[in-house]
Each structure stands twice: as structure tokens, then as C-alpha cells.
Design a protein around this motif. Structure first.
Motif, PDB file in Angstrom:
ATOM      1  N   ARG A 162      -8.291  -3.716 -26.093  1.00 31.23           N
ATOM      2  CA  ARG A 162      -9.277  -2.631 -26.147  1.00 31.23           C
ATOM      3  C   ARG A 162      -8.687  -1.339 -26.700  1.00 31.23           C
ATOM      4  N   THR A 167     -13.607  -5.423 -28.374  1.00 29.41           N
ATOM      5  CA  THR A 167     -14.439  -5.462 -27.173  1.00 29.41           C
ATOM      6  C   THR A 167     -14.188  -6.738 -26.385  1.00 29.41           C
ATOM      7  N   LYS A 171     -13.199  -3.853 -21.735  1.00 26.84           N
ATOM      8  CA  LYS A 171     -13.939  -2.841 -22.510  1.00 26.84           C
ATOM      9  C   LYS A 171     -15.444  -3.014 -22.316  1.00 26.84           C
ATOM     10  N   GLU A 174     -16.147  -1.335 -19.133  1.00 28.59           N
ATOM     11  CA  GLU A 174     -15.992   0.121 -19.238  1.00 28.59           C
ATOM     12  C   GLU A 174     -17.216   0.773 -19.884  1.00 28.59           C
ATOM     13  N   GLU A 175     -17.886   0.044 -20.760  1.00 32.18           N
ATOM     14  CA  GLU A 175     -19.070   0.604 -21.413  1.00 32.18           C
ATOM     15  C   GLU A 175     -20.166   0.934 -20.401  1.00 32.18           C
ATOM     16  N   VAL A 177     -19.473   1.749 -17.277  1.00 34.88           N
ATOM     17  CA  VAL A 177     -18.947   2.883 -16.511  1.00 34.88           C
ATOM     18  C   VAL A 177     -19.263   4.191 -17.227  1.00 34.88           C
ATOM     19  N   SER A 178     -19.047   4.214 -18.543  1.00 36.89           N
ATOM     20  CA  SER A 178     -19.240   5.453 -19.297  1.00 36.89           C
ATOM     21  C   SER A 178     -20.711   5.770 -19.564  1.00 36.89           C
ATOM     22  N   SER A 179     -21.514   4.729 -19.798  1.00 33.58           N
ATOM     23  CA  SER A 179     -22.918   4.979 -20.170  1.00 33.58           C
ATOM     24  C   SER A 179     -23.852   5.083 -18.975  1.00 33.58           C
ATOM     25  N   ARG A 180     -23.535   4.372 -17.868  1.00 31.44           N
ATOM     26  CA  ARG A 180     -24.458   4.346 -16.733  1.00 31.44           C
ATOM     27  C   ARG A 180     -23.807   4.743 -15.406  1.00 31.44           C
ATOM     28  N   ALA A 181     -22.534   5.122 -15.484  1.00 33.76           N
ATOM     29  CA  ALA A 181     -21.809   5.509 -14.261  1.00 33.76           C
ATOM     30  C   ALA A 181     -21.817   4.390 -13.218  1.00 33.76           C
ATOM     31  N   ILE A 183     -19.623   1.488 -11.445  1.00 43.38           N
ATOM     32  CA  ILE A 183     -18.226   1.109 -11.247  1.00 43.38           C
ATOM     33  C   ILE A 183     -18.064  -0.379 -10.967  1.00 43.38           C
TER      34      ILE A 183
END
Length: 216
Positions: A162, A167, A171, A174-175, A177-181, A183
Motif C-alpha cells: 500500500r 490496493t 488499504k 483504510e479507505e 477509515v478515512s472516508s466514513r470514520a 474503525i
């Protein structure tokens, strides 16, 4: 609905991770054997070249090797970076793991009693026949445990892909995590690794039992 969306994305990421894992083994296992022959060669320039190469590769972090193999051809030879990402990962992983495998091979071969080589020669066998008919299966028995450890490590190291935007499964998690918070996809991704490692552990255990008739 959200659970199935995450699952599908992680399955796609796991497919990439598995492809990295399988292709690395396909290329690194035979290449490691070739390098081990070089490091045991009686031709000293070849031996020192092989040992120096292994020392450098084992001493430099795999992540840095991925960066070097990915960026250097793009800068020096104007290789399109976007189309080279996956290939760069496979090249880096293959070189890295072939060096680790070569040391495992070397240790296994050098621990075989010299008398077995001599017995094969007395029977009129060539060096090729002695290695593949007498030595190889005994080497496999001796190296199976350390080799299984490296292969299991390889599964987890696929997550390093990654760093150059390949991808794989981490990764993919993680997408979310970053786009929808969210975990929990990270823990879910961990379950994929645990399942895969568990299957391989059972598989290696089976192989060890099948090779029990080779006693030291």
C-alpha cells in the motif's frame, strides 16, 4: 448493507494480497535456490558476490526496496508509474524473499552429512542425481519449519504494497477509515490474515507429519 459492502471491498483487496503472496513464492523459491548455490560456490568471486547481494538485501528494509524499484525505473527510464505499481511490488518481494530463502536453503544443504554425497558418488550417481534423488527431500524436511515462518511473514508483509498505492486488503480497510470514520474494517481485515495463516499452519503441519520418516 454496510457490512456486505466492506466485505466485498476487503475480498477484492485480499485477492491482490493473495496474488502478491502467490507470485512471490512462485519466483522467490527457485531464485533463492539459485542464489544459495552461488553462495556455496567454490568459485570465490561468485560466492562473495552472492553473499554480498544477500547481505545488502537482508540489511535494507523491504519498504525502501519497494520505493527504489518503483521510482528508479520511472525516473531513469521513463516507465509509466501507474502501470508499474503491482510489478514493482512483485519484483521487490521476489528479490527480498529469495535472499532469505537462499540462507534457509544453504543451511539445510550444508547440514546434510558429507557421507551421503560420497555414498552417491560410490554408487556412480552424478552430482545432479545425488542432489535431487538423495539430498533434496532431506533438505525439505530440515528447512520446512524456518521456511514456513518466512512464508507466514510474507503474508503479513503484503500489506507493505500500500505504500505505493497498491490496493491490498489493509488499504481497502483504510479507505473506510478515512472516508466514513469506521474503525472496525481494520479488525475485519485482521480476521482475513488470521484465517489465511491458520490454513497455512495446518498445511505445514500436515507436510511435517508426512516427512517424519526422515529422522536426523
Amino acid at each position: 448493507m454496510e457490512f456486505w459492502e466492506v466485505t466485498l471491498n476487503l475480498l477484492n483487496g485480499f485477492k491482490t494480497s493473495f496474488n502478491i503472496f502467490a507470485l512471490t513464492l512462485l519466483f522467490a523459491l527457485p531464485l533463492g535456490l539459485v542464489i544459495s548455490f552461488g553462495s556455496m560456490s567454490k568459485f570465490y568471486p561468485l560466492r562473495y558476490l552472492a553473499k554480498t547481494f544477500v547481505w545488502i538485501i537482508r540489511g535494507v528494509p523491504l519498504m525502501l526496496q519497494i520505493f527504489i524499484i518503483f521510482y528508479v525505473p520511472g525516473i531513469a527510464f521513463h516507465v509509466p508509474i501507474a502501470s508499474f505499481r503491482f510489478n514493482a511490488v512483485i519484483i521487490a518481494f521476489t528479490i527480498n524473499y529469495s535472499c532469505y530463502f537462499s540462507e534457509i536453503y544453504r543451511g539445510g544443504i550444508e547440514n546434510i552429512s558429507r557421507s551421503q554425497f560420497e555414498a552417491g558418488q560410490v554408487l556412480g550417481m552424478t552430482k545432479f542425481q545425488i542432489f535431487f534423488r538423495v539430498i533434496l527431500l532431506q533438505v525439505v524436511k530440515r528447512i520446512l519449519a524456518p521456511m514456513s515462518n518466512e512464508i507466514i511473514t510474507l503474508i503479513k508483509d503484503t500489506s507493505l504494497a500500500r505504500v505505493i498505492m497498491v490496493t491490498e486488503i489493509i488499504k481497502s480497510a483504510e479507505e473506510f477509515v478515512s472516508s466514513r470514520a469506521l474503525i472496525w474494517p481494520l479488525f475485519y481485515a485482521g480476521a482475513f490474515y488470521l484465517l489465511f495463516v491458520g490454513i497455512l499452519t495446518l498445511l505445514f503441519g500436515y507436510f511435517e507429519r508426512k516427512l517424519d520418516y526422515f529422522k536426523a
